[in-house]
Design an enzyme around this catalytic site. Sequence first.
Site, PDB file in Angstrom:
ATOM      1  N   TYR A  81       0.136  -2.212   7.589  1.00  0.00           N
ATOM      2  CA  TYR A  81       1.222  -1.273   7.871  1.00  0.00           C
ATOM      3  C   TYR A  81       2.482  -1.964   8.373  1.00  0.00           C
ATOM      4  O   TYR A  81       3.550  -1.345   8.435  1.00  0.00           O
ATOM      5  CB  TYR A  81       0.749  -0.202   8.860  1.00  0.00           C
ATOM      6  CG  TYR A  81      -0.045   0.884   8.185  1.00  0.00           C
ATOM      7  CD1 TYR A  81       0.577   1.768   7.304  1.00  0.00           C
ATOM      8  CD2 TYR A  81      -1.416   1.002   8.387  1.00  0.00           C
ATOM      9  CE1 TYR A  81      -0.135   2.753   6.660  1.00  0.00           C
ATOM     10  CE2 TYR A  81      -2.145   1.998   7.746  1.00  0.00           C
ATOM     11  CZ  TYR A  81      -1.493   2.871   6.883  1.00  0.00           C
ATOM     12  OH  TYR A  81      -2.213   3.844   6.230  1.00  0.00           O
ATOM     13  N   ASP A 220     -33.260   2.521   1.845  1.00  0.00           N
ATOM     14  CA  ASP A 220     -33.829   3.220   0.696  1.00  0.00           C
ATOM     15  C   ASP A 220     -34.633   2.243  -0.157  1.00  0.00           C
ATOM     16  O   ASP A 220     -34.304   1.049  -0.234  1.00  0.00           O
ATOM     17  CB  ASP A 220     -32.722   3.826  -0.171  1.00  0.00           C
ATOM     18  CG  ASP A 220     -32.061   5.033   0.476  1.00  0.00           C
ATOM     19  OD1 ASP A 220     -32.664   5.622   1.394  1.00  0.00           O
ATOM     20  OD2 ASP A 220     -30.935   5.376   0.061  1.00  0.00           O
TER      21      ASP A 220
END
Length: 339
Positions: A81, A220
């Site tokens: 920024y 998973d």
Amino acid sequence: MQDVLTRIENIILGIVTSLSKDEAPVLALPNRSSWANVSLRCCSVLHVAFIYIHSQILKILLVIYRLVQSNSYATKRDIYYNNTQLFGSQKTVDGIVDDISCMLKVPRRSLHVFATSKGLISGDLCYIEEDGTRIDCHSSSAAVAVSSNIDGIRNIVSCAKFVLIVEKDATFQRLLDDDFCTKLSPCIIITGKGVPDVNSRLMVRKLWDTLHIPIFALVDADPHGIEIMCIYKYGSVAMSFEAHSLTVPSVMWLGLLPSDLQRLRVPADALIPLTSTDENKLTSLLKRPYLTSQPDWQKEMELMQQTKVKAEIQSLAAIAPDYLTSIYLPNKLRYGGWV
């Protein structure tokens, strides 16, 4: 600190020298995109790529020089920024900062540039932040954001028996809701919300170095989950130059194991067929040089190849709604069901 400043000064001197000779200045950047370029013995990048200097790199080198010189800090988002037009995207800044860290052969935190953390942590843990703030992670209803300055953490106090790395935020929240960290035994749970950021990896390493307790992974039963677990244990190729401080070699695969799916008779409608992308990822993982030292992991992954199915941790709910926290994890931790 002076070492970092000297290295940046030497780069700038090289650029000025090239310009004085009417030559286009170039930088030698290690190639961070292939496992073929990584030596597992020292986790160092072997091959380099030469790139032409451009204004984005010079700007970030200047920002880093000023930060180190003034002993101040900034986030990668702050840098972006500071000049959004020049950089174009946050991803550009992230890549250049990592390239500079690799090129200078120093950890990114030595550049005084932090990333905003995305990870969460909870359990039997208290510590003091660099600014003196006392952090208590004991709350069963809300997790604590992983610190952006892991190096600054001190006075770690914990009676935890183990640390559980949780792949997904949804599973992490389920463990919180079920008060998992106090029901079974004192422990710490942490999630990087998928692919972990550097701060989550540094935090796991800090806990391992400080507490000397087992580190388990709950992911998973699919190629993506396995790769995330490998990042914690062995590191990512892009950050291999920093692997010595980011990885925990003792990480154990607690679940969800492909063999668990057969052993527990997870209902067929809770299983998902492997896609061609999954199969390619699995083949790629099995070729990773570090897996030769993990025959049990190889067997689990080969079983997945044979059965051609995968499953999320949530598939255990098809057996019973509270099966994960009431039966699966307690039994695994009591009777040694990990690889």
